[in-house]
Motif scaffolding. Structure first.
Motif, PDB file in Angstrom:
ATOM      1  N   GLU A  35       0.810  -1.218   0.000  1.00  0.00           N
ATOM      2  CA  GLU A  35       0.000   0.000   0.000  1.00  0.00           C
ATOM      3  C   GLU A  35       0.849   1.277   0.000  1.00  0.00           C
ATOM      4  O   GLU A  35       0.312   2.385  -0.078  1.00  0.00           O
ATOM      5  N   ALA A  36       2.159   1.125   0.082  1.00  0.00           N
ATOM      6  CA  ALA A  36       3.031   2.285   0.265  1.00  0.00           C
ATOM      7  C   ALA A  36       3.054   3.204  -0.946  1.00  0.00           C
ATOM      8  O   ALA A  36       3.092   4.435  -0.800  1.00  0.00           O
ATOM      9  N   TYR A  37       3.036   2.644  -2.135  1.00  0.00           N
ATOM     10  CA  TYR A  37       3.129   3.461  -3.351  1.00  0.00           C
ATOM     11  C   TYR A  37       1.978   4.462  -3.415  1.00  0.00           C
ATOM     12  O   TYR A  37       2.196   5.682  -3.597  1.00  0.00           O
ATOM     13  N   ASN A  38       0.753   3.977  -3.282  1.00  0.00           N
ATOM     14  CA  ASN A  38      -0.410   4.871  -3.345  1.00  0.00           C
ATOM     15  C   ASN A  38      -0.410   5.872  -2.200  1.00  0.00           C
ATOM     16  O   ASN A  38      -0.784   7.042  -2.375  1.00  0.00           O
ATOM     17  N   ALA A  39       0.008   5.412  -1.014  1.00  0.00           N
ATOM     18  CA  ALA A  39       0.031   6.308   0.144  1.00  0.00           C
ATOM     19  C   ALA A  39       1.041   7.438  -0.042  1.00  0.00           C
ATOM     20  O   ALA A  39       0.801   8.578   0.383  1.00  0.00           O
ATOM     21  N   MET A  40       2.153   7.143  -0.677  1.00  0.00           N
ATOM     22  CA  MET A  40       3.135   8.199  -0.963  1.00  0.00           C
ATOM     23  C   MET A  40       2.608   9.144  -2.040  1.00  0.00           C
ATOM     24  O   MET A  40       2.749  10.367  -1.938  1.00  0.00           O
ATOM     25  N   ASN A  41       1.991   8.606  -3.046  1.00  0.00           N
ATOM     26  CA  ASN A  41       1.482   9.434  -4.148  1.00  0.00           C
ATOM     27  C   ASN A  41       0.394  10.393  -3.701  1.00  0.00           C
ATOM     28  O   ASN A  41       0.282  11.514  -4.201  1.00  0.00           O
ATOM     29  N   THR A  42      -0.421   9.941  -2.759  1.00  0.00           N
ATOM     30  CA  THR A  42      -1.563  10.754  -2.320  1.00  0.00           C
ATOM     31  C   THR A  42      -1.259  11.611  -1.105  1.00  0.00           C
ATOM     32  O   THR A  42      -2.118  12.398  -0.677  1.00  0.00           O
ATOM     33  N   GLY A  43      -0.078  11.476  -0.518  1.00  0.00           N
ATOM     34  CA  GLY A  43       0.278  12.279   0.641  1.00  0.00           C
ATOM     35  C   GLY A  43      -0.186  11.709   1.963  1.00  0.00           C
ATOM     36  O   GLY A  43      -0.026  12.353   3.005  1.00  0.00           O
ATOM     37  N   VAL A  44      -0.760  10.508   1.947  1.00  0.00           N
ATOM     38  CA  VAL A  44      -1.084   9.838   3.212  1.00  0.00           C
ATOM     39  C   VAL A  44       0.202   9.615   4.011  1.00  0.00           C
ATOM     40  O   VAL A  44       0.217   9.700   5.237  1.00  0.00           O
ATOM     41  N   LEU A  45       1.283   9.349   3.290  1.00  0.00           N
ATOM     42  CA  LEU A  45       2.607   9.225   3.890  1.00  0.00           C
ATOM     43  C   LEU A  45       3.526  10.319   3.372  1.00  0.00           C
ATOM     44  O   LEU A  45       3.421  10.736   2.215  1.00  0.00           O
ATOM     45  N   ASP A  46       4.438  10.752   4.237  1.00  0.00           N
ATOM     46  CA  ASP A  46       5.521  11.636   3.814  1.00  0.00           C
ATOM     47  C   ASP A  46       6.778  10.844   3.485  1.00  0.00           C
ATOM     48  O   ASP A  46       7.641  11.321   2.732  1.00  0.00           O
ATOM     49  N   ALA A  47       6.858   9.660   4.066  1.00  0.00           N
ATOM     50  CA  ALA A  47       8.078   8.875   3.915  1.00  0.00           C
ATOM     51  C   ALA A  47       7.790   7.396   4.181  1.00  0.00           C
ATOM     52  O   ALA A  47       6.792   7.042   4.824  1.00  0.00           O
ATOM     53  N   VAL A  48       8.691   6.566   3.685  1.00  0.00           N
ATOM     54  CA  VAL A  48       8.611   5.116   3.889  1.00  0.00           C
ATOM     55  C   VAL A  48       9.954   4.627   4.386  1.00  0.00           C
ATOM     56  O   VAL A  48      11.002   4.965   3.817  1.00  0.00           O
ATOM     57  N   MET A  49       9.941   3.844   5.462  1.00  0.00           N
ATOM     58  CA  MET A  49      11.139   3.127   5.871  1.00  0.00           C
ATOM     59  C   MET A  49      10.979   1.690   5.396  1.00  0.00           C
ATOM     60  O   MET A  49      10.012   1.012   5.730  1.00  0.00           O
ATOM     61  N   ILE A  50      11.943   1.231   4.603  1.00  0.00           N
ATOM     62  CA  ILE A  50      11.845  -0.079   3.985  1.00  0.00           C
ATOM     63  C   ILE A  50      13.234  -0.532   3.579  1.00  0.00           C
ATOM     64  O   ILE A  50      14.126   0.296   3.336  1.00  0.00           O
ATOM     65  N   GLY A  51      13.436  -1.836   3.504  1.00  0.00           N
ATOM     66  CA  GLY A  51      14.685  -2.341   2.953  1.00  0.00           C
ATOM     67  C   GLY A  51      14.863  -1.833   1.534  1.00  0.00           C
ATOM     68  O   GLY A  51      13.886  -1.672   0.793  1.00  0.00           O
ATOM     69  N   ARG A  62      12.694  -0.950  -5.935  1.00  0.00           N
ATOM     70  CA  ARG A  62      12.332  -1.480  -7.244  1.00  0.00           C
ATOM     71  C   ARG A  62      11.033  -2.289  -7.177  1.00  0.00           C
ATOM     72  O   ARG A  62      10.154  -2.136  -8.037  1.00  0.00           O
ATOM     73  N   SER A  63      10.901  -3.128  -6.154  1.00  0.00           N
ATOM     74  CA  SER A  63       9.752  -4.030  -6.077  1.00  0.00           C
ATOM     75  C   SER A  63       8.430  -3.282  -6.044  1.00  0.00           C
ATOM     76  O   SER A  63       7.432  -3.735  -6.620  1.00  0.00           O
ATOM     77  N   TYR A  64       8.403  -2.130  -5.356  1.00  0.00           N
ATOM     78  CA  TYR A  64       7.159  -1.389  -5.188  1.00  0.00           C
ATOM     79  C   TYR A  64       7.181  -0.035  -5.896  1.00  0.00           C
ATOM     80  O   TYR A  64       6.368   0.834  -5.618  1.00  0.00           O
ATOM     81  N   LYS A  65       8.173   0.150  -6.797  1.00  0.00           N
ATOM     82  CA  LYS A  65       8.267   1.337  -7.659  1.00  0.00           C
ATOM     83  C   LYS A  65       8.335   2.636  -6.850  1.00  0.00           C
ATOM     84  O   LYS A  65       7.825   3.678  -7.260  1.00  0.00           O
ATOM     85  N   LEU A  66       8.987   2.577  -5.689  1.00  0.00           N
ATOM     86  CA  LEU A  66       9.032   3.749  -4.824  1.00  0.00           C
ATOM     87  C   LEU A  66       9.948   4.841  -5.362  1.00  0.00           C
ATOM     88  O   LEU A  66       9.870   5.986  -4.923  1.00  0.00           O
ATOM     89  N   ASN A  67      10.799   4.507  -6.312  1.00  0.00           N
ATOM     90  CA  ASN A  67      11.602   5.536  -6.983  1.00  0.00           C
ATOM     91  C   ASN A  67      10.716   6.541  -7.718  1.00  0.00           C
ATOM     92  O   ASN A  67      11.110   7.687  -7.940  1.00  0.00           O
ATOM     93  N   GLU A  68       9.496   6.113  -8.071  1.00  0.00           N
ATOM     94  CA  GLU A  68       8.574   7.003  -8.782  1.00  0.00           C
ATOM     95  C   GLU A  68       7.894   8.005  -7.846  1.00  0.00           C
ATOM     96  O   GLU A  68       7.326   8.996  -8.308  1.00  0.00           O
TER      97      GLU A  68
END
Length: 336
Positions: A196-212, A217-223
């Motif tokens: 759920e992190a990708y959508n949450a980052m895109n919509t501003g639900v999250l400001d940041a993600v802590m993840i390995g 790459r797996s969740y396209k968080l570079n985008e």
């Protein structure tokens, strides 16, 4: 009369098939269902589960096969993975202990920041001391238990170079220990599956993600990111590969032996190595995507460590109180 002759004919055909070497595989072959929640291109599918399926089929001459179901095909929601294997919805599951944290309170001690330099060291330590954790997996057959590299901080707008930069950020936390540290650093921890992190980052639900870093790459968080801070004193994550006990008991002795030969520490180290390679590929992709990589300086690291120590000590003490096990002793044994 006709019926008895027909039965004798069927029996003769089965015996003939067995004689020519076809019978045991066609009649007794077992297929195990392996479930995970990532896409089929995820390194844990490509590098761990799909190779295991090929290896076990070869080792048993086809008497045991594994069919991998990616992307939640046997049930949506990664939080339910442990329940799926215990109840037999799947024969084998890949999952994350911290999605059901009350079940894996002792395993959570592996996540203490600063214990391990990388996932391979952590994985070997877990198997060196597997007796510390194995009762948490007693309702299943433990096939694998491994770790990735420590988490990075991926931010959508704000660079984090000091603890002051961290304050007020809504941060997806990978596990309960990191949730406590995020609070100690002035952030707001958010518990959320990685899917759920990708959508949450895109919509501003999250400001940041802590993840390995493999998750980039797996969740396209570079985008979704502008900055990645790579050397915070963060926790790593653990992962399991579990098998339903009844499914295990139903295997014959040769199948059990071959599956044991392919799993345990062996497959766990493979999982850790796949995460390492995927983590480096994720960081490389971030750079290619014009994401700025940040390394905090020694003074900032000291500030983060000082702020997190009371929270870390309290978390370990709380775990001891709630489990009746000396959690600080687990940490001590893992650090040797």
């Amino acid at each position: 009369m006709v019926g008895s002759e027909k039965k004798r004919s069927i029996a003769a055909l089965i015996a003939l098939a067995a004689f020519v070497g076809l019978g045991p595989q066609s009649i007794q072959a077992a297929e195990l269902k392996a479930a995970h929640f990532m896409p089929s291109m995820h390194p844990m599918d490509k590098g761990v589960m799909t190779p295991l399926a090929g290896d076990i089929e070869k080792a048993t001459n086809g008497s045991l096969t594994i069919r991998v179901f990616p992307s939640g095909e046997l049930g949506k929601g990664p939080v339910q993975q442990y329940k799926r294997v215990v109840t037999g919805v799947a024969d084998i599951v890949f999952g994350i202990p911290d999605y059901t944290p009350k079940q894996f309170r002792k395993t959570a001690m592996v996540h203490v920041p600063g214990l391990f330099a990388d996932g391979t060291v952590a994985t070997n330590k877990m198997w060196d001391h597997i007796d510390l954790f194995k009762d948490e997996y007693a309702a299943t057959k433990l096939l694998g238990l491994w770790a990735n590299n420590p988490s990075v901080l991926i931010t959508r707008k704000k660079p984090v170079r000091t603890m002051g930069d961290f304050k007020g950020l809504k941060v997806r936390s990978p596990n309960p220990i990191m949730a406590e540290l995020i609070k100690a650093w002035g952030g707001i921890p958010v518990s959320m599956p990685t899917t759920e992190a990708y959508n949450a980052m895109n919509t501003g639900v999250l400001d940041a993600v802590m993840i390995g870093p493999s998750g980039i790459r797996s969740y396209k968080l570079n985008e979704t990111a502008k900055y990645i801070t790579t050397n915070l004193p963060s926790a790593l994550d653990t992962f399991y590969l579990l098998m339903n006990k009844s499914s295990w008991d139903a295997l014959d002795d040769k199948q059990k032996k071959e599956l044991d030969n392919l799993t345990g520490r062996k497959i766990s180290l493979k999982g850790a190595e796949e995460f390492r390679k995927a983590g480096q590929a994720g960081l490389d992709l971030a750079v290619k995507s014009k994401v700025e990589l940040i390394e905090i300086d020694a003074a900032a690291e000291a500030e983060f460590r000082k702020a997190m120590k009371p929270a870390l000590d309290a978390f370990i003490a709380k775990t001891s109180d709630e489990t009746g096990v000396d959690a600080s002793d687990i940490v001590s044994q893992l650090s040797k």
